[in-house]
Design a protein around this motif. Structure first.
Motif, mmCIF file in Angstrom:
data_model
loop_
_atom_site.group_PDB
_atom_site.id
_atom_site.type_symbol
_atom_site.label_atom_id
_atom_site.label_comp_id
_atom_site.label_asym_id
_atom_site.label_seq_id
_atom_site.Cartn_x
_atom_site.Cartn_y
_atom_site.Cartn_z
ATOM 1 N N ALA A 53 0.838 -1.210 0.000
ATOM 2 C CA ALA A 53 0.000 0.000 0.000
ATOM 3 C C ALA A 53 0.869 1.255 0.000
ATOM 4 C CB ALA A 53 -0.932 -0.009 1.221
ATOM 5 N N ALA A 54 1.937 1.246 0.811
ATOM 6 C CA ALA A 54 2.836 2.404 0.860
ATOM 7 C C ALA A 54 3.502 2.632 -0.489
ATOM 8 C CB ALA A 54 3.888 2.194 1.942
ATOM 9 N N LEU A 55 3.859 1.541 -1.159
ATOM 10 C CA LEU A 55 4.490 1.651 -2.470
ATOM 11 C C LEU A 55 3.504 2.221 -3.483
ATOM 12 C CD1 LEU A 55 6.925 1.119 -4.321
ATOM 13 C CD2 LEU A 55 6.042 -1.198 -4.662
ATOM 14 N N LYS A 94 12.605 8.119 -0.985
ATOM 15 C CA LYS A 94 12.925 7.528 -2.291
ATOM 16 C C LYS A 94 13.640 6.180 -2.158
ATOM 17 C CE LYS A 94 15.110 8.691 -6.704
ATOM 18 N NZ LYS A 94 15.895 9.716 -7.453
ATOM 19 N N ALA A 95 14.637 6.075 -1.248
ATOM 20 C CA ALA A 95 15.388 4.824 -1.077
ATOM 21 C C ALA A 95 14.470 3.705 -0.586
ATOM 22 C CB ALA A 95 16.543 5.029 -0.104
ATOM 23 N N GLN A 96 13.498 4.084 0.291
ATOM 24 C CA GLN A 96 12.575 3.069 0.806
ATOM 25 C C GLN A 96 11.627 2.588 -0.293
ATOM 26 O OE1 GLN A 96 10.643 4.558 4.367
ATOM 27 N NE2 GLN A 96 12.579 5.445 5.116
ATOM 28 N N MET A 97 11.196 3.498 -1.144
ATOM 29 C CA MET A 97 10.319 3.106 -2.251
ATOM 30 C C MET A 97 11.049 2.186 -3.240
ATOM 31 S SD MET A 97 7.364 4.410 -1.625
ATOM 32 C CE MET A 97 7.720 4.189 0.121
ATOM 33 N N GLN A 98 12.305 2.499 -3.503
ATOM 34 C CA GLN A 98 13.086 1.632 -4.400
ATOM 35 C C GLN A 98 13.252 0.244 -3.807
ATOM 36 O OE1 GLN A 98 16.666 3.954 -4.842
ATOM 37 N NE2 GLN A 98 15.922 5.041 -6.669
ATOM 38 N N ALA A 99 13.473 0.198 -2.473
ATOM 39 C CA ALA A 99 13.619 -1.100 -1.812
ATOM 40 C C ALA A 99 12.310 -1.888 -1.863
ATOM 41 C CB ALA A 99 14.057 -0.904 -0.364
ATOM 42 N N LEU A 100 11.180 -1.203 -1.638
ATOM 43 C CA LEU A 100 9.883 -1.888 -1.706
ATOM 44 C C LEU A 100 9.616 -2.416 -3.113
ATOM 45 C CD1 LEU A 100 7.632 0.494 0.457
ATOM 46 C CD2 LEU A 100 8.353 -1.840 1.020
ATOM 47 N N GLY A 160 21.369 -2.082 4.526
ATOM 48 C CA GLY A 160 20.771 -2.753 5.669
ATOM 49 C C GLY A 160 19.930 -1.815 6.501
ATOM 50 N N ALA A 161 20.334 -0.527 6.553
ATOM 51 C CA ALA A 161 19.581 0.452 7.331
ATOM 52 C C ALA A 161 18.186 0.656 6.749
ATOM 53 C CB ALA A 161 20.347 1.777 7.360
ATOM 54 N N VAL A 162 18.091 0.669 5.423
ATOM 55 C CA VAL A 162 16.786 0.835 4.775
ATOM 56 C C VAL A 162 15.890 -0.363 5.080
ATOM 57 C CG1 VAL A 162 15.615 0.923 2.535
ATOM 58 C CG2 VAL A 162 17.607 2.364 2.955
#
Length: 797
Positions: free
Chosen positions: A156-158, A166-172, A194-196
């Motif tokens: 849902a967040a994606l 942005k980094a979290q969206m790329q990871a998702l 790893g932090a993301v």
């Protein structure tokens, strides 16, 4: 509560019974084929559930053996191992057959299917420095790492998106399209820190989970796939195997099972026996692929495996020795990549456990391994190929003395898989079955392209002695070795004796130094500067004086691979590698030696029989065979077969590329017919002569053999028990009139004492072996600790 019949996994030979235990309701998912921990006497041990039943059936069975027994006194299963049955129905059926055929307990047969033969270990627990108890822990441990999967919240967040994260969206986005949980190493390869991942987990957008990592000693970049043009003979062989793969549905028995007479479920080992069909009824389910050395049997294996995989079936490839795995693994990895798994004794127990997991789950679909690989679990076994099927290393020496080829044959019949036996010098049993029409016979009579069988020169070593050449290397072979390396080509030299000198003798009294624990000569090993026994492994210092007469005139006689290595290494321009048991003790040592030789880091490969077969190195144009007649003089009915095979296979290493090959075969008996036929690679003539002899003497394939060995620390006791057993067998033979049966012995074993135990043999040759086995299994001798049965022995001495 339900009740289960459990085979106890202990390394003992006389525990033929199984035992009933209660299974608590909390463990109710367990049943036939599961591994469990049970109390047995004062300890807790591993057991295998053979079957389960209800209270009434359990009570009836128990009271039959122990009238008045109360089921309330029943011991219960302590723990269940794993989350699924270890033994499939097919594996359980194979274990029951193996127990019956090889005259061992069901537990002994079932433990062969466990890497390391046991799943648990006892861990001592101490309190204030004192041992208070033992805890049971699993030995087969999976290696896991933390991994991440996307959650519904993450999806849902994606979908909503965020410019600030942005980094979290790329990871998702990466997690959304991942086919399996992503560990940190895999995430870093996708530029995700790893932090993301930690942040995603804290937000509930990703779920932390554990992921199993599968260990793989053969995980390396595969070579480019070679697709060589098949010869007409190869194409015909591939077509025949493909047709049978299409005909037989994997996962289903090829025939109906018939109950073995006299099998009991409780207190004995139930067995199933299959009847053999001939090729005329259907397409053959079994083939002998007989091809001269260098004829391209591996090309046939690859294409047959490719066809099986395209059908969704799994493939097992058996090789006789670790030394032969490297090249065949490379060829198969080039074709099938990560589909290939490898199993052999140099792997750790957990590495083998990972291989078993891959085959059970279908993460790998081609298994290459030595004889123990025949016990791997398979999701859908469809094709088994036994390379160099004649090799004696497929037969296990210790109890249960199974033969991997025969186990493979049964598993194929029980699962509907196709069996291919490959060899240039097939066992006479397999050859006889092929020429008599009981299995398919595929032949490769020519080498592909411009390659031909090598020319063979036979050197009479008696003449070398007459010319005062006391070296293990003849003058002819010395010249050929030097000429070969001068031409930038390579050579293989076979000497089937380890060590430096094969025995040490006093020149005054004639005393030979022998092992004090075994009735064999000690061998001098130069690298250790010690005397070693090749039976018990003990080492002793080199004596300065004779232990019998005190003389200092001690001389070293004979030559092993270490001495030959020294002599060859002193020749101009030669760099030599040695491959024998001493030089390959460490993990992956075989593969490293072959890799170095293939890269031309050395130009001569010297070794025991492990250099004589399987290796395909184009620049090898010369093969030297030292002491060619050493294997022919053993007092055993298979000596000629083993000698012919070894000489033929060794000679076949030469001239496999586009350069002509040469063989120098050294012997003290150049007129020996076996040597003459091996020099010509004339298997058919050899087989015809040998089969005629075996028919007359009731040896396989015309009769079956059972070797009974009695061992004892006291020689007199061993002889007394062996005499008693021989009289018993002869009395039953006379009473039951077994069809054409000979009972020989008792007589001392070929090596009469090993590890301080005297060994006395009785050999039975019979065309009614099932009756002989049934007689012994019904007798008290079945459970006598120092009596051992070897069915279809490799050596009858």
């Amino acid at each position: 509560m339900k009740y289960v019949l459990v085979a106890i996994n202990l390394p003992v030979k006389n525990l033929f019974r199984q035992f009933i235990y209660g299974l608590p309701d909390s463990m109710g998912q367990a049943g036939e084929g599961w591994r469990v921990v049970v109390p047995f006497g004062p300890q807790k041990v591993e057991g295998f559930i053979v079957r389960d039943f209800d209270r009434e059936e359990a009570l009836a069975l128990l009271q039959k053996e122990n009238p008045g027994f109360s089921i309330d006194k029943m011991k219960e299963v302590t723990a269940v191992l794993g989350t699924r049955p270890w033994f499939s129905e097919e594996m359980m059926g194979t274990a029951k057959w193996l127990a019956g055929y090889y005259m061992c307990s069901l537990a002994e047969a079932m433990r062969l299917f466990i890497p390391g033969k046991t799943s648990i270990r006892r861990k001592p627990v101490y309190q204030e420095g004192r041992l208070i108890a033992y805890e049971i822990e699993e030995r087969l441990k999976a290696r896991t790492v933390v991994a991440y999967t996307i959650t519904e919240m993450g999806k849902a967040a994606l979908a909503e998106g965020s410019r600030r994260a942005k980094a979290q969206m790329q990871a998702l986005e990466v997690l959304l399209h991942a086919t399996e949980p992503l560990d940190r190493k895999e995430a870093e390869a996708q530029h995700i820190s790893g932090a993301v991942l930690q942040t995603l987990a804290e937000k509930g957008w990703a779920l932390r989970t554990e992921k199993r990592l599968l260990r793989n000693s053969y995980d390396r970049q595969a070579e480019r796939k070679e697709t060589l043009q098949l010869t007409e003979e190869q194409a015909q062989a591939v077509a025949a195997i493909k047709a049978s793969l299409d005909y037989f549905p994997a996962g289903k028995p090829a025939e109906e099972e018939t109950d073995e007479p006299g099998a009991a479920v409780f207190g004995g080992d139930a067995g199933k026996q299959k009847t053999e069909t001939t090729c005329e009824k259907t397409r053959p389910q079994e083939f002998l692929l007989q091809g001269i050395t260098g004829s391209g049997k591996t090309e046939v294996y690859l294409r047959a495996a490719d066809h099986a995989l395209r059908q969704g079936k799994q493939v097992l490839v058996l090789v006789p020795e670790i030394a032969l795995t490297a090249q065949i693994v490379q060829r198969f990895q080039a074709w099938f990549g990560q589909e290939v798994a490898v199993a052999h004794s140099k792997l750790s127990q957990n590495e083998r456990g990972d291989v078993w997991y891959k085959m059970r789950t279908g993460e790998a679909n081609v298994l290459i391994g030595v004889r123990s690989a025949v016990f791997a679990p398979f999701k859908n076994l469809g094709l088994v190929m036994v390379d160099e099927e004649q090799e004696t290393s497929y037969k296990q020496e210790e109890r249960p003395a199974y033969h991997a080829r025969e186990v493979a044959r049964y598993r194929c019949k029980n699962s509907g898989a196709v069996l291919v036996l490959g060899s240039a010098t097939p066992s006479l049993e397999s050859y006889f079955r092929a020429v008599s029409g009981r299995i398919g016979h595929l032949q490769l009579k020519r080498r592909p392209g411009s390659s031909f069988l090598p020319a063979v020169d036979v050197v009479d070593m008696r003449e070398e002695l007459a010319q005062k050449n006391y070296s293990v290397i003849s003058r002819k072979l010395r010249r050929e070795l030097i000429a070969t390396v001068h031409a930038d080509q390579q050579a293989i030299v076979l000497l089937n004796r380890r060590g430096y000198s094969t025995f040490v003798m006093c020149r005054d009294c004639g005393e030979t130094l022998t092992c004090p624990h075994c009735a064999v000569s000690l061998v001098f090993h130069a690298d250790e500067q010690a005397m070693r026994c090749h039976y018990c492994g003990n080492t002793y210092p080199i004596p300065e004086t004779c232990p019998h007469c005190g003389s200092r005139r001690i001389k070293f006689f004979g030559s092993g691979t270490q001495k030959a290595e020294q002599e060859i290494g002193q020749m101009p321009g030669i760099q030599v590698l040695r491959m024998d048991q001493d030089s390959t003790a460490t993990k992956m040592a075989h593969e490293e030696i072959i890799r170095r030789f293939s890269r031309k880091e050395a130009n001569v490969l010297l070794g025991t029989q492990m250099v004589a077969k399987g290796h395909d190195i184009p620049d090898v144009t010369l093969v030297g065979i030292l002491a060619a007649d050493s294997t022919l003089n053993m007092p055993d009915f298979r000596a000629s077969e083993r000698g012919f095979s070894l000489l033929t296979q060794a000679a076949g290493r030469a001239g496999r590329g586009d350069k002509p090959g040469r063989v120098v075969l050294q012997t003290y008996d150049p007129e020996n017919e076996i040597i003459t036929l091996a020099a010509r690679q004339d298997y058919e003539t050899f087989a015809g002569h040998e089969l005629a002899m075996r028919k007359e003497l009731l040896y396989p394939p015309y009769g079956e053999i059972l070797k009974v060995t009695v061992v004892d620390k006291e020689e007199k006791k061993a002889w007394e028990l062996a005499d008693e057993m021989a009289r018993f067998l002869r009395s039953r033979y006379e009473a039951e009139h077994w069809e054409r049966t000979e009972i020989m012995g008792p007589f001392p074993s070929g090596v009469a004492k090993v590890r301080d135990l005297y060994r006395i043999n009785i050999v039975v040759k019979s065309q009614a072996m099932e009756q002989v086995k049934a007689c012994l299994l019904a007798s008290r001798y079945r459970t006598v600790k120092n009596v051992f049965f070897d069915v279809d022995p490799i050596m009858a001495i």
